[in-house]
Write an enzyme that holds these catalytic residues in place. Structure first.
Site, PDB file in Angstrom:
ATOM      1  N   LEU A   1       0.865  -1.197   0.000  1.00  0.00           N
ATOM      2  CA  LEU A   1       0.000   0.000   0.000  1.00  0.00           C
ATOM      3  C   LEU A   1       0.890   1.232   0.000  1.00  0.00           C
ATOM      4  O   LEU A   1       1.922   1.236   0.672  1.00  0.00           O
ATOM      5  CB  LEU A   1      -0.882  -0.047   1.248  1.00  0.00           C
ATOM      6  CG  LEU A   1      -1.603   1.215   1.768  1.00  0.00           C
ATOM      7  CD1 LEU A   1      -2.866   0.801   2.536  1.00  0.00           C
ATOM      8  CD2 LEU A   1      -0.736   2.078   2.686  1.00  0.00           C
ATOM      9  N   ASN A   2       0.522   2.265  -0.775  1.00  0.00           N
ATOM     10  CA  ASN A   2       1.164   3.569  -0.555  1.00  0.00           C
ATOM     11  C   ASN A   2       0.124   4.663  -0.417  1.00  0.00           C
ATOM     12  O   ASN A   2      -0.751   4.515   0.453  1.00  0.00           O
ATOM     13  CB  ASN A   2       2.349   3.854  -1.482  1.00  0.00           C
ATOM     14  CG  ASN A   2       2.109   3.863  -2.964  1.00  0.00           C
ATOM     15  OD1 ASN A   2       1.728   2.858  -3.532  1.00  0.00           O
ATOM     16  ND2 ASN A   2       2.370   4.961  -3.617  1.00  0.00           N
ATOM     17  N   ASP A   3       0.175   5.724  -1.181  1.00  0.00           N
ATOM     18  CA  ASP A   3      -0.601   6.933  -0.876  1.00  0.00           C
ATOM     19  C   ASP A   3      -2.090   6.714  -0.606  1.00  0.00           C
ATOM     20  O   ASP A   3      -2.748   5.956  -1.325  1.00  0.00           O
ATOM     21  CB  ASP A   3      -0.550   7.909  -2.065  1.00  0.00           C
ATOM     22  CG  ASP A   3       0.820   8.054  -2.657  1.00  0.00           C
ATOM     23  OD1 ASP A   3       1.790   7.569  -2.070  1.00  0.00           O
ATOM     24  OD2 ASP A   3       0.917   8.666  -3.734  1.00  0.00           O
TER      25      ASP A   3
ATOM     26  N   TYR B   1      -2.251   5.715 -10.944  1.00  0.00           N
ATOM     27  CA  TYR B   1      -1.520   6.478  -9.938  1.00  0.00           C
ATOM     28  C   TYR B   1      -2.457   7.346  -9.101  1.00  0.00           C
ATOM     29  O   TYR B   1      -3.666   7.375  -9.296  1.00  0.00           O
ATOM     30  CB  TYR B   1      -0.431   7.313 -10.627  1.00  0.00           C
ATOM     31  CG  TYR B   1       0.873   6.545 -10.814  1.00  0.00           C
ATOM     32  CD1 TYR B   1       0.924   5.162 -10.679  1.00  0.00           C
ATOM     33  CD2 TYR B   1       2.059   7.210 -11.121  1.00  0.00           C
ATOM     34  CE1 TYR B   1       2.126   4.468 -10.840  1.00  0.00           C
ATOM     35  CE2 TYR B   1       3.257   6.523 -11.282  1.00  0.00           C
ATOM     36  CZ  TYR B   1       3.277   5.152 -11.135  1.00  0.00           C
ATOM     37  OH  TYR B   1       4.468   4.480 -11.287  1.00  0.00           O
ATOM     38  N   SER B   2      -1.850   8.112  -8.198  1.00  0.00           N
ATOM     39  CA  SER B   2      -2.634   8.802  -7.165  1.00  0.00           C
ATOM     40  C   SER B   2      -3.577   9.873  -7.693  1.00  0.00           C
ATOM     41  O   SER B   2      -3.378  10.429  -8.776  1.00  0.00           O
ATOM     42  CB  SER B   2      -1.686   9.439  -6.161  1.00  0.00           C
ATOM     43  OG  SER B   2      -1.190   8.440  -5.327  1.00  0.00           O
TER      44      SER B   2
ATOM     45  N   GLU C   1       5.365  15.896  -5.383  1.00  0.00           N
ATOM     46  CA  GLU C   1       4.306  14.911  -5.575  1.00  0.00           C
ATOM     47  C   GLU C   1       3.098  15.274  -4.707  1.00  0.00           C
ATOM     48  O   GLU C   1       3.206  16.065  -3.771  1.00  0.00           O
ATOM     49  CB  GLU C   1       4.814  13.514  -5.186  1.00  0.00           C
ATOM     50  CG  GLU C   1       5.984  13.037  -6.045  1.00  0.00           C
ATOM     51  CD  GLU C   1       6.325  11.562  -5.843  1.00  0.00           C
ATOM     52  OE1 GLU C   1       6.477  11.129  -4.695  1.00  0.00           O
ATOM     53  OE2 GLU C   1       6.433  10.841  -6.852  1.00  0.00           O
TER      54      GLU C   1
HETATM   55  C1  FRU Z   1       3.848   9.163  -4.196  1.00  0.00           C
HETATM   56  C2  FRU Z   1       3.718   8.606  -5.604  1.00  0.00           C
HETATM   57  C3  FRU Z   1       2.817   9.490  -6.449  1.00  0.00           C
HETATM   58  C4  FRU Z   1       2.320   8.525  -7.485  1.00  0.00           C
HETATM   59  C5  FRU Z   1       2.174   7.261  -6.684  1.00  0.00           C
HETATM   60  C6  FRU Z   1       2.423   5.991  -7.446  1.00  0.00           C
HETATM   61  O1  FRU Z   1       4.181   8.178  -3.263  1.00  0.00           O
HETATM   62  O2  FRU Z   1       4.984   8.468  -6.211  1.00  0.00           O
HETATM   63  O3  FRU Z   1       3.433  10.621  -6.982  1.00  0.00           O
HETATM   64  O4  FRU Z   1       1.126   8.930  -8.072  1.00  0.00           O
HETATM   65  O5  FRU Z   1       3.077   7.352  -5.610  1.00  0.00           O
HETATM   66  O6  FRU Z   1       2.154   4.898  -6.644  1.00  0.00           O
END
Ligand code: FRU
Length: 478
Positions: free
Chosen positions: A39-41, A100-101, A221
């Site tokens: 998991l990220n953003d 992406y985000s 970002e």
């Molecule tokens: C930030 C990021 C965003 C991008 C996403 C891809 O962590 O690099 O800029 O949209 O993660 O997973």
């Protein structure tokens, strides 16, 4: 639904079902984590038709990242959550290398999602100046769960030519019947900036201007723009700032600028959101009560050379912070866990400060909420030790968190300057800890990996009033 989408959906369901994360020792009790994988953003945060929606960057097939989807949680109360499955798949020519985000705009009837489609062209490219296409995409929903067809609303070919191919992460908001969008980007001279767009109908977007101060990192970002208590703020996650002793201690940062009357920002006004090891790419939103809440990614991109996450062995990695309510005091934004989280509290132990050292055992697997108020530092140093695994220290106007080698998994110390310490709240989960100083003036968010089942919690060095609650785990339904 295309065959590709069906195959992806079926495969994700299979690996989510087979992943038995309930057994994992570091599985979290009050932080949102991925059902499996990475998991990220946080993405698309909103309140829509009676529920909170938290989408997130999700790589179910690879615990170390890779192809990104949008996973989806909902909640009626910010305490207990339902996993709604995968909301967006990388299944179109615009986003075949990752959804992406992005953000959500909740209108009375429709929920709109805006996001970046990532496409990497095969070939010998640097993927900064060439080889990457990142159009801005849009989908709509009437129930918040099922989404319509993806629509390209800003083609990668139409972005201003001063930019490299790194433009992404749309955040959309409405102001006086018009819509605005900020996107994060990297200018050709390796300078971070946001692009501001405007629209009347959410479909056609007009480029307005770029906002960037003096040089402040090479890439920004996940931008966010909002008004709070009558003041305007621009939040960004900049990359490329030089490490200092008390600022910018991580590889990448995230923080906010107050926006001036003329719309500009000054790099000297930048304030970091969080001083811990694991915090990046936060996003804010308002709910039906009008509160502004923030959720961040409790992780750090490209940090693996310095520190790791022991959950990789359990088949998952990273989590989100708890939802934090924001308010402005003396021009600074304070963050504090949303009030609802107090509903997780079980029995209370009153910590008696008569002896100037208070010790109490806490179960790591339970998680706890510790609130120490009315602090008067009597010795030179005020300390809270969590069984020697984590140590919080306040000395000479410097707050510091430090970890044992095992618990930190590479994390050592992080510091912040704080002129006075009045109170501290620690939300400790099985493998995540958030510390809020002075009602949220300074926050440290960090993953940690205690190697014991119970910890001796020790508070010493001052007079205070203390309350400790062990916590019930939040309920996840599927
Ligand atoms: C930030 C990021 C965003 C991008 C996403 C891809 O962590 O690099 O800029 O949209 O993660 O997973």
């Amino acid at each position: 639904m295309s065959t590709l989408t069906k195959v992806l959906e079926r495969n994700i369901k299979v690996i989510e079902k087979n992943a038995d994360l309930t057994e994992g020792r570091f599985r979290l009790g009050h932080h949102l984590m991925p059902p499996v994988g990475w998991l990220n953003d946080p993405n698309g945060l909103c309140w829509y038709k009676g529920r909170y929606h938290v989408f997130f960057q999700y790589a179910p097939f690879d615990v170390e990242g890779g192809l990104k989807f949008w996973g989806h949680y909902t909640s009626e109360d910010l305490v207990d959550w339902k996993y709604e499955g995968t909301a967006l798949y990388p299944d179109s020519p615009y986003d075949c290398h990752g959804v992406y985000s992005g953000s959500a705009l909740a209108e009375s009837e429709k929920l709109h999602l805006f996001f970046t489609g990532n496409v990497k062209i095969d070939g010998d490219y640097d993927y900064i100046n060439e080889g990457r296409e990142t159009s801005t995409l849009h989908v709509e929903s009437e129930d918040g769960i099922h989404f319509g067809d993806k629509e390209e609303i800003i083609s990668f070919e139409k972005y201003p030519e001063e930019f490299t191919c790194h433009i992404r992460d749309p955040k959309v908001w409405k102001e006086n019947d018009r819509y605005f969008m900020v996107l994060g980007g990297r200018l050709k001279g390796d300078k971070g900036a946001v692009l501001v767009y405007e629209s009347e109908n959410l479909k056609e977007w007009k480029f307005k201007h770029i906002t960037t101060p003096e040089a402040f990192g090479y890439m920004w970002e996940c931008p966010d723009y909002f008004e709070l208590d009558g003041k305007k703020f621009l939040s960004v996650s900049p990359q490329g700032l030089k490490r200092e002793e008390f600022r910018f201690q991580n590889i990448y940062q995230s923080g906010y600028f107050p926006v001036k009357e003329d719309g500009s920002v000054d790099e000297r006004d930048f304030r970091e959101w969080d001083m811990g090891f694991d915090f990046y790419a936060p996003q804010t939103f308002t709910d039906n009560s009008g509160r502004r809440l923030l959720i961040g990614w409790m992780g750090m991109p490209d940090a693996e050379e310095e520190y790791t996450n022991k959950t990789i062995d359990e088949g998952w990695q990273h989590c989100l912070t708890v939802p934090r309510e924001l308010r402005v005091k003396d021009g600074k934004i304070f963050q504090y866990p949303a009030k609802e989280l107090e509903r997780l509290r079980k029995e209370k132990t009153i910590l008696d400060d008569e002896k100037s050292i208070v010790e109490v055992r806490v179960e790591v697997n339970e998680g706890f909420d510790l609130l120490i108020e009315d602090i008067a530092v009597t010795d030179r140093s005020f300390q809270i030790s969590m069984g020697g695994q984590m140590l919080f220290k306040y000395e000479n106007e410097i707050a510091e968190i430090g970890f044992s080698e095992i618990a930190g998994a590479g994390r050592n110390k992080r510091k912040a300057k704080v002129s006075e310490l009045n109170n501290i709240r620690i939300l400790a989960d099985t493998s995540a800890v958030e510390l809020y100083l002075n009602d949220g003036e300074i926050v440290f968010s960090t993953r940690y990996y205690p190697d014991r089942e119970d910890l001796q919690l020790k508070v010493k060095g001052g007079k205070f009033m203390g309350n400790l609650w062990n916590l019930r785990k939040m309920i996840f339904t599927k």
